[in-house]
Design an enzyme around this catalytic site. Structure first.
Site, PDB file in Angstrom:
ATOM      1  CG  HIS A 130      -6.297 -13.155  34.167  1.00  0.00           C
ATOM      2  ND1 HIS A 130      -6.353 -12.561  32.927  1.00  0.00           N
ATOM      3  CD2 HIS A 130      -6.000 -12.141  35.038  1.00  0.00           C
ATOM      4  CE1 HIS A 130      -6.117 -11.260  33.051  1.00  0.00           C
ATOM      5  NE2 HIS A 130      -5.896 -10.983  34.313  1.00  0.00           N
ATOM      6  CB  CYS A 167     -19.944 -27.151  46.785  1.00  0.00           C
ATOM      7  SG  CYS A 167     -18.603 -27.411  47.954  1.00  0.00           S
ATOM      8  CB  THR A 209      -1.355  -9.646  26.213  1.00  0.00           C
ATOM      9  OG1 THR A 209      -2.329  -8.904  26.954  1.00  0.00           O
ATOM     10  CG2 THR A 209       0.008  -9.007  26.373  1.00  0.00           C
TER      11      THR A 209
HETATM   12  P1  OAD Z   1      -7.030 -10.522  24.143  1.00  0.00           P
HETATM   13  O1  OAD Z   1      -8.042 -11.434  23.524  1.00  0.00           O
HETATM   14  O2  OAD Z   1      -7.462  -9.237  24.732  1.00  0.00           O
HETATM   15  O3  OAD Z   1      -5.931 -10.144  23.084  1.00  0.00           O
HETATM   16  C1  OAD Z   1      -5.331 -11.111  22.288  1.00  0.00           C
HETATM   17  C2  OAD Z   1      -4.140 -10.484  21.622  1.00  0.00           C
HETATM   18  O4  OAD Z   1      -3.495 -11.503  20.881  1.00  0.00           O
HETATM   19  C3  OAD Z   1      -4.468  -9.360  20.629  1.00  0.00           C
HETATM   20  O5  OAD Z   1      -3.589  -8.266  20.826  1.00  0.00           O
HETATM   21  C4  OAD Z   1      -4.210 -10.010  19.260  1.00  0.00           C
HETATM   22  O6  OAD Z   1      -3.733  -9.078  18.290  1.00  0.00           O
HETATM   23  C5  OAD Z   1      -3.126 -10.998  19.628  1.00  0.00           C
HETATM   24  N1  OAD Z   1      -3.008 -12.138  18.711  1.00  0.00           N
HETATM   25  C6  OAD Z   1      -3.940 -12.697  17.915  1.00  0.00           C
HETATM   26  N2  OAD Z   1      -3.416 -13.730  17.241  1.00  0.00           N
HETATM   27  C7  OAD Z   1      -2.113 -13.836  17.631  1.00  0.00           C
HETATM   28  C8  OAD Z   1      -1.050 -14.716  17.288  1.00  0.00           C
HETATM   29  N3  OAD Z   1      -1.204 -15.692  16.407  1.00  0.00           N
HETATM   30  N4  OAD Z   1       0.155 -14.506  17.882  1.00  0.00           N
HETATM   31  C9  OAD Z   1       0.340 -13.526  18.791  1.00  0.00           C
HETATM   32  N5  OAD Z   1      -0.635 -12.671  19.141  1.00  0.00           N
HETATM   33  C10 OAD Z   1      -1.856 -12.821  18.572  1.00  0.00           C
HETATM   34  O7  OAD Z   1      -6.231 -11.425  25.172  1.00  0.00           O
HETATM   35  P2  OAD Z   1      -5.485 -11.017  26.492  1.00  0.00           P
HETATM   36  O8  OAD Z   1      -4.712  -9.769  26.312  1.00  0.00           O
HETATM   37  O9  OAD Z   1      -4.779 -12.237  26.969  1.00  0.00           O
HETATM   38  O10 OAD Z   1      -9.280 -12.039  31.401  1.00  0.00           O
HETATM   39  O11 OAD Z   1      -6.725 -10.760  27.392  1.00  0.00           O
HETATM   40  C11 OAD Z   1      -6.542 -10.437  28.698  1.00  0.00           C
HETATM   41  C12 OAD Z   1      -7.685 -10.935  29.512  1.00  0.00           C
HETATM   42  O12 OAD Z   1      -8.924 -10.484  28.987  1.00  0.00           O
HETATM   43  C13 OAD Z   1      -7.863 -12.419  29.558  1.00  0.00           C
HETATM   44  O13 OAD Z   1      -6.965 -13.075  30.406  1.00  0.00           O
HETATM   45  C14 OAD Z   1      -9.244 -12.517  30.063  1.00  0.00           C
HETATM   46  C15 OAD Z   1      -9.865 -11.566  29.079  1.00  0.00           C
HETATM   47  O14 OAD Z   1     -11.095 -11.149  29.360  1.00  0.00           O
HETATM   48  C16 OAD Z   1     -10.180 -12.463  32.227  1.00  0.00           C
HETATM   49  O15 OAD Z   1     -10.959 -13.373  31.964  1.00  0.00           O
HETATM   50  C17 OAD Z   1     -10.134 -11.747  33.547  1.00  0.00           C
END
Ligand code: OAD
Length: 273
Positions: A130, A167, A209
């Site tokens: 991303h 820009c 994630t």
């Molecule tokens: P999310 O914010 O959707 O999910 C975070 C995940 O991390 C959840 O499943 C939590 O349970 C988990 N979590 C929380 N604390 C944790 C810890 N201490 N250790 C391990 N896991 C933990 O984040 P992403 O899946 O990365 O995209 O989100 C995907 C995308 O959605 C991001 O890259 C961004 C966002 O909108 C864009 O901006 C396009």
């Protein structure tokens, strides 16, 4: 799928998978940086953005409707990232990567995170699916732009928003963060590299994630097609949990060092080595 929440009772089968892996692929998301102090995308927001979800702000439409609001959100998040350190989860992966490389193996890390905490922990990242928050470019002509670090205090949301700079290449467009917004294409090279790393992996670790955002969330399924073992590290169930072989329940800052040490791929700090 086996859920594991007791760190003192890790199944031998899981430890063997880790110990014997020579080409593991790690897919990480916001959760791996949570213990460093960076809020994940599903957490409630404060300050200027309390009425918005992260998804509301992460679109071209949001930037066009209110460039200052979106720009300031990303600049403040950048300040927050700059102010924190990698946590033991990032460090454990970096060290495992070095050890495997020294032994002729390869650990690849593909992340949805726009922060640089894997790198600051000493890891090499195969791809940022991303984008990167500190890589700015013109929203109009696409020219890359270097900016000084944001002047915000990462721990206090700013009281006012600031307009994005103009820009200097085209004099027309506004600068934007180098992240992928909803509805935009992922950097093809990073996505293809991540897909290939999963296809050629002998173990896939999915860390922090929610598995909600596509197409990144489809990457672990490539392992499924090949019967490669899948392990999730996350305190909660996710969209991907049901396809996992093992779901390790807990924060990755705590669980990854523990898991990798128990499997014998990292040294136990208690041993005094
Ligand atoms: P999310 O914010 O959707 O999910 C975070 C995940 O991390 C959840 O499943 C939590 O349970 C988990 N979590 C929380 N604390 C944790 C810890 N201490 N250790 C391990 N896991 C933990 O984040 P992403 O899946 O990365 O995209 O989100 C995907 C995308 O959605 C991001 O890259 C961004 C966002 O909108 C864009 O901006 C396009």
């Amino acid at each position: 799928m086996r859920r594991i929440s007791d760190v003192d009772d890790l199944p031998g089968e899981l430890l063997d998978l880790i110990a014997s892996a020579r080409r593991p692929a790690v897919l990480s998301g916001a959760g791996i940086s949570a213990e460093s102090g960076i809020p994940t995308f599903r957490e409630v927001q404060t300050g200027l953005w309390e009425r918005f979800s992260a998804q509301d702000l992460a679109t071209v439409e949001a930037f066009e409707a209110d460039p200052a609001l979106v720009w300031t959100w990303y600049r403040w998040r950048q300040a927050l990232i700059d102010a924190v350190d990698p946590n033991p989860g990032h460090r454990a992966l970096a060290e495992w990567q070095h050890r495997l490389a020294a032994a002729g193996g390869r650990l690849s890390i593909s992340t949805q995170n726009v922060d640089d905490l894997h790198e600051r922990a000493g890891a090499e990242v195969l791809g940022h699916l991303h984008g990167a928050i500190a890589a700015h470019r013109c929203a109009d002509c696409g020219a890359p732009a270097q900016l000084p670090p944001p002047r915000y205090d990462g721990s206090v949301p700013p009281a006012e928003s600031e307009d994005p700079p103009a820009c200097e290449s085209c004099d027309r467009g506004k600068l934007r963060p180098g992240v992928v917004w909803f509805g935009e294409m992922l950097p093809m090279e990073a996505f293809e590299a991540a897909a290939e790393s999963v296809r050629s992996a002998d173990l896939v670790l999915v860390v922090g994630t929610s598995g909600i955002v596509q197409p990144a969330a489809s990457l672990p399924l490539l392992a499924l097609e090949r019967g490669t073992a899948l392990v999730e590290v996350n305190p909660e169930d996710t969209e991907l949990t049901e396809v996992m072989d093992f779901a390790v329940r807990g924060g990755s800052g705590e669980m990854l060092p523990h898991l990798l040490t128990a499997a014998g791929v990292l040294e136990d700090p208690q041993d005094g080595h």
